[in-house]
Design an enzyme around this catalytic site. Structure first.
Site, PDB file in Angstrom:
ATOM      1  N   SER A 186       0.580   6.719  -7.090  1.00 43.08           N
ATOM      2  CA  SER A 186       0.378   5.703  -8.123  1.00 43.08           C
ATOM      3  C   SER A 186       1.517   5.756  -9.147  1.00 43.08           C
ATOM      4  O   SER A 186       2.686   5.604  -8.783  1.00 43.08           O
ATOM      5  CB  SER A 186      -0.998   5.902  -8.770  1.00 43.08           C
ATOM      6  OG  SER A 186      -1.391   4.775  -9.507  1.00 43.08           O
ATOM      7  N   ASP A 281      -6.547  -1.934  -2.035  1.00 42.63           N
ATOM      8  CA  ASP A 281      -5.935  -1.481  -3.275  1.00 42.63           C
ATOM      9  C   ASP A 281      -5.273  -2.670  -3.968  1.00 42.63           C
ATOM     10  O   ASP A 281      -4.519  -3.413  -3.333  1.00 42.63           O
ATOM     11  CB  ASP A 281      -4.879  -0.416  -2.947  1.00 42.63           C
ATOM     12  CG  ASP A 281      -4.246   0.226  -4.165  1.00 42.63           C
ATOM     13  OD1 ASP A 281      -4.499  -0.223  -5.301  1.00 42.63           O
ATOM     14  OD2 ASP A 281      -3.478   1.192  -3.989  1.00 42.63           O
ATOM     15  N   HIS A 311      -7.428   2.595  -3.521  1.00 42.71           N
ATOM     16  CA  HIS A 311      -6.483   3.342  -4.348  1.00 42.71           C
ATOM     17  C   HIS A 311      -7.026   4.752  -4.614  1.00 42.71           C
ATOM     18  O   HIS A 311      -8.230   4.949  -4.785  1.00 42.71           O
ATOM     19  CB  HIS A 311      -6.275   2.601  -5.666  1.00 42.71           C
ATOM     20  CG  HIS A 311      -5.145   3.129  -6.483  1.00 42.71           C
ATOM     21  ND1 HIS A 311      -3.833   2.791  -6.247  1.00 42.71           N
ATOM     22  CD2 HIS A 311      -5.122   3.970  -7.557  1.00 42.71           C
ATOM     23  CE1 HIS A 311      -3.053   3.391  -7.118  1.00 42.71           C
ATOM     24  NE2 HIS A 311      -3.805   4.116  -7.926  1.00 42.71           N
TER      25      HIS A 311
END
Length: 345
Positions: A186, A281, A311
């Site tokens: 991320s 995601d 995610h």
């Protein structure tokens, strides 16, 4: 225009179309049933949404949830907590993971996710342990400064300083300085790839590989995948904007490549990249787009979209088997990259 140049442009255009349409063609797999049950529990719970919490409360909640979400990592891996001196005089915490070995080992410099606001060494401990044990390699996880106490570009600066420290001190920690990779999930993936851009701009050598797990790459979150999955799939649209609002100083910071690597003018010459994406995601499209940007610039790219995943699934070892599969996949890719550096010496 030569025929070879025409062929090259045609190939780049074709590959760009493949990358950019991949996400829209992918949605044939249902959400993983274990994840679906987990998300139902999350939605039914009485916990306050992250975007309504203070950063301190959000960090505490995130860390407290980790043992429930993820199994402990490899117990055979030794750890050493470090303090890295940085260019502006502050200290950054770090944790060095070392699998059993008497040899000098390659090393992955790892940056945790959390939207530049949450997360730390403990939240990603199991992931780092398993990557260290399975590759095998050392892993240096960086506890970079978080927002809102430390605004943009503090996290980026810490990433650069951590790389420089690793290059200088590798030998004294049993690390082969010729075999270094960078990675993160991320926002940590953002830091990993922007570090590569910074090294290129400074004329410094690239890592052996950049491993990007569902990275944040876009200045704006308005793609179809953000519209499809902005609610109900663990990473909420309002939470993402809450994080970015805490990190950025001004709206124009969004267009800085140190925050949004898709905004970088030139990404040629970067380290080979392996990009991990999740089907459900919000960040899927921008990950696909960044892979296309790297490919168009001549950077070797491999990309895998894990179907049925959301995610942050790399940290959901107690929820889905795919978290363990991913760790095996990454260990295989890292070991291959490190072996390739050795072969080319």
């Amino acid at each position: 225009m030569t025929s070879e140049h025409t062929k090259k442009l045609a190939k780049q255009t074709a590959m760009r179309i493949v990358y950019q349409t991949l996400s829209s063609l992918l949605f044939v797999m249902p959400l993983n049933p274990d994840l679906a049950s987990f998300l139902e529990l999350v939605q039914a719970g009485d916990s306050q949404p992250m975007h309504l919490q203070t950063p301190a409360a959000a960090r505490a909640s995130y860390d407290e949830a980790t043992p429930m979400l993820d199994a402990p990592g490899a117990a055979s891996v030794a750890t050493q907590d470090l303090s890295l001196p940085c260019a502006d005089g502050h200290q950054v915490g770090a944790r060095l993971y070392s699998p059993p070995s008497t040899d000098s080992l390659p090393c992955l410099l790892f940056f945790h996710g959390g939207g530049f606001c949450i997360g730390g060494l403990d939240s990603h401990d199991a992931l780092c342990r398993d990557l260290a044990e399975r590759t095998p390699c050392k892993v240096l996880a960086v506890d970079y400064r978080l927002a809102p106490e430390h605004k943009f570009p503090a996290a980026y600066n810490d990433a650069r300083d951590a790389w420089q420290w690793l290059c200088r001190h590798a030998a004294s920690h049993g690390i082969d300085a010729g075999r270094l990779a960078v990675g993160g999930d991320s926002a940590g993936g953002t830091l990993a790839t922007t570090l590569c851009i910074a090294l290129k701009n400074a004329g410094q050598r690239q890592p052996a590989l950049q491993v990007l797990l569902y990275p944040c790459t876009s200045s704006q979150q308005n793609s179809p995948s953000h519209e499809r999955h902005g609610q109900g799939y663990l990473l909420e649209a309002e939470t993402l904007q809450w994080m970015f609002a805490h990190y950025l100083n001004h709206p124009h910071d969004r267009n800085d490549w140190r925050f949004a690597p898709l905004a970088a003018q030139d990404v040629s010459g970067l380290a080979s990249a392996h990009i991990v994406l999740a089907e459900y995601d919000p960040l899927l499209d921008e990950g696909v787009a960044y892979g296309a940007k790297l490919h168009d610039a001549g950077v070797p790219v491999t990309q895998k979209i894990y179907t049925g995943m959301v995610h942050d699934f790399a940290r959901l070892g107690n929820i889905v088997d795919d978290a363990d599969t991913l760790r095996d996949d990454l260990a295989h890719i890292l070991s291959g990259a490190f072996a390739g550096v050795t072969a080319n010496d």
